[in-house]
Design an enzyme around this catalytic site. Sequence first.
Site, PDB file in Angstrom:
ATOM      1  N   GLN A  16       0.814  -1.211   0.000  1.00 19.29           N
ATOM      2  CA  GLN A  16       0.000   0.000   0.000  1.00 19.29           C
ATOM      3  C   GLN A  16       0.846   1.258   0.000  1.00 19.29           C
ATOM      4  O   GLN A  16       0.520   2.254  -0.649  1.00 19.29           O
ATOM      5  CB  GLN A  16      -0.937  -0.009   1.209  1.00 19.29           C
ATOM      6  CG  GLN A  16      -1.998  -1.071   1.146  1.00 19.29           C
ATOM      7  CD  GLN A  16      -2.761  -1.037  -0.171  1.00 19.29           C
ATOM      8  OE1 GLN A  16      -3.471  -0.094  -0.463  1.00 19.29           O
ATOM      9  NE2 GLN A  16      -2.587  -2.066  -0.986  1.00 19.29           N
ATOM     10  N   HIS A  28       2.061   2.975  -3.408  1.00 24.79           N
ATOM     11  CA  HIS A  28       1.139   3.622  -4.332  1.00 24.79           C
ATOM     12  C   HIS A  28       1.453   5.105  -4.501  1.00 24.79           C
ATOM     13  O   HIS A  28       1.462   5.638  -5.606  1.00 24.79           O
ATOM     14  CB  HIS A  28      -0.305   3.487  -3.828  1.00 24.79           C
ATOM     15  CG  HIS A  28      -1.008   2.271  -4.332  1.00 24.79           C
ATOM     16  ND1 HIS A  28      -1.417   2.145  -5.643  1.00 24.79           N
ATOM     17  CD2 HIS A  28      -1.385   1.132  -3.711  1.00 24.79           C
ATOM     18  CE1 HIS A  28      -2.018   0.962  -5.793  1.00 24.79           C
ATOM     19  NE2 HIS A  28      -2.011   0.334  -4.643  1.00 24.79           N
ATOM     20  N   GLU A  66     -10.289   2.387   3.735  1.00 19.15           N
ATOM     21  CA  GLU A  66     -10.646   1.773   2.459  1.00 19.15           C
ATOM     22  C   GLU A  66     -10.545   0.252   2.575  1.00 19.15           C
ATOM     23  O   GLU A  66     -11.445  -0.479   2.173  1.00 19.15           O
ATOM     24  CB  GLU A  66      -9.708   2.298   1.378  1.00 19.15           C
ATOM     25  CG  GLU A  66      -9.950   1.714  -0.003  1.00 19.15           C
ATOM     26  CD  GLU A  66      -8.917   2.193  -1.013  1.00 19.15           C
ATOM     27  OE1 GLU A  66      -9.176   2.013  -2.222  1.00 19.15           O
ATOM     28  OE2 GLU A  66      -7.865   2.722  -0.616  1.00 19.15           O
ATOM     29  N   HIS A  67      -9.425  -0.222   3.104  1.00 23.42           N
ATOM     30  CA  HIS A  67      -9.199  -1.661   3.283  1.00 23.42           C
ATOM     31  C   HIS A  67      -8.930  -1.944   4.757  1.00 23.42           C
ATOM     32  O   HIS A  67      -8.128  -1.250   5.390  1.00 23.42           O
ATOM     33  CB  HIS A  67      -7.974  -2.134   2.486  1.00 23.42           C
ATOM     34  CG  HIS A  67      -7.945  -1.661   1.068  1.00 23.42           C
ATOM     35  ND1 HIS A  67      -7.042  -0.723   0.612  1.00 23.42           N
ATOM     36  CD2 HIS A  67      -8.707  -1.999   0.006  1.00 23.42           C
ATOM     37  CE1 HIS A  67      -7.246  -0.502  -0.675  1.00 23.42           C
ATOM     38  NE2 HIS A  67      -8.256  -1.254  -1.066  1.00 23.42           N
ATOM     39  N   ASP A 121      -6.908  -6.008  -5.075  1.00 26.06           N
ATOM     40  CA  ASP A 121      -6.486  -5.040  -6.086  1.00 26.06           C
ATOM     41  C   ASP A 121      -6.627  -5.596  -7.499  1.00 26.06           C
ATOM     42  O   ASP A 121      -6.857  -4.839  -8.441  1.00 26.06           O
ATOM     43  CB  ASP A 121      -5.021  -4.643  -5.872  1.00 26.06           C
ATOM     44  CG  ASP A 121      -4.851  -3.629  -4.757  1.00 26.06           C
ATOM     45  OD1 ASP A 121      -5.840  -2.997  -4.367  1.00 26.06           O
ATOM     46  OD2 ASP A 121      -3.708  -3.477  -4.280  1.00 26.06           O
ATOM     47  N   HIS A 138     -51.614  21.573  -4.426  1.00 24.86           N
ATOM     48  CA  HIS A 138     -51.452  20.147  -4.148  1.00 24.86           C
ATOM     49  C   HIS A 138     -52.747  19.583  -3.553  1.00 24.86           C
ATOM     50  O   HIS A 138     -53.207  18.502  -3.934  1.00 24.86           O
ATOM     51  CB  HIS A 138     -50.293  19.928  -3.152  1.00 24.86           C
ATOM     52  CG  HIS A 138     -48.936  20.025  -3.783  1.00 24.86           C
ATOM     53  ND1 HIS A 138     -48.436  21.170  -4.327  1.00 24.86           N
ATOM     54  CD2 HIS A 138     -47.961  19.065  -3.916  1.00 24.86           C
ATOM     55  CE1 HIS A 138     -47.218  20.944  -4.775  1.00 24.86           C
ATOM     56  NE2 HIS A 138     -46.908  19.667  -4.551  1.00 24.86           N
TER      57      HIS A 138
END
Length: 421
Positions: A252, A255, A320-321, A354, A413
């Site tokens: 990770q 990245h 995220e993970h 991934d 209405h």
Amino acid sequence: MSLQLRDPAWLERRAAWDQDPELLVRVAALITDVRNRGDLALREQAERFDKVALETLALDPLPDWRPYVAPEVVAALQTAHARLLAFHQKQPLISWTTEALGGILGQRVTPLTRVGCYVPGGTAPLISTVLHTVVPARAAGVGEIVIATPPNPDFPQTGYVHPAILAAAEIAGVREVWRIGGAGAIAALAYGTATLRRVDKLAGPGSIWVTLAKKLVFGDVGVDGLPGPTETIVIADADAKPEWVAADLLAQAEHDVLASAILLTPSAELAGAVQACVEEYLTALPRADIITQTFSRGSGIVLVRDLDEACALADRYAPEHLCLAVREPWAWAPKIQHAGGLFLGEHSFEVLGDYIAGPSHVMPTGGTARFMSPLSAVDFVRITSIVALDPATTATIAPQAALLADAEGLGAHALAARCRA
């Protein structure tokens, strides 16, 4: 390099546009330029940012990528495609009706007409992103799928697009590929140009420029979310393999310097062993400089009292993970409510997600897992409510509708309801 995180500030992260408001202004200017000058602006941006001069922006026809992509890579892409398609075809997209409320009520589910998938193509061309964005849309039944990816000067033989991106596009059944990137690509997909028809929705990760552009065009076009730098929390107990945990953190961290790779563990012994493994592995990794910067910016190891505290901190972070490298991962899974993806056990490591496990790797970041979900087939359909009441039901409920309209001060209405009662 010490990986131990003692400053609790790692729990609090701000969106990138909050950190640099000027960047939002610059992105807005690029979007306006594309809206005003269309293809000409896109060609100028390609030359300015990607160092590629293009006469046309679309790849038509697609170049032959086969001489440049190894057969084993093609086979891996085909396997990943099959697994992702099988997974996303399992997601329920159900039209239904009921007569229990009088007449017919229900919902109709239909696919979006035209979708744009953004595929990053910079220092790490995300070949897998082709599949992880296109396949959910295809499973939903979307008829027109467009790929936008920045032109890459390293690949003139395949029209300045990474050949494996073209391979993945063909495997996924996409024939419309545009050599456009960054904020300009998002603007072109959202609003269209003389040569590119606008799309109904945008999907896919990208740089901060792409994310900010998606934020600005939302409302004129649908967006899947605002995915930022990747982030992973690994919760590990004393039984976890330090070599595996270290490798998962490094995966990770490579990245982006803004990525987050965090280990939560009650075991000081494991923490020390992971630290040693990271330092050992780092010497042989090609993106070691990025990894080193990542670990200096809020990534690292946090020692906790026990796994209960680890789960509580992870749930507050909403990563995220979230990887549970613990002896009984299924026993701890219920304690996690906020995570884009939950990876249970050391054989279900995040890198498989991934590429090839099945779910899309486009997942909520920046704490948005509190209210957002991973990209799925559901993102590529529209739901239309069906109302077909019978006269008896209308006569029964219209007076109540009129009363509610009166309470809101909406006389017309109330009139529309009472004249049918």
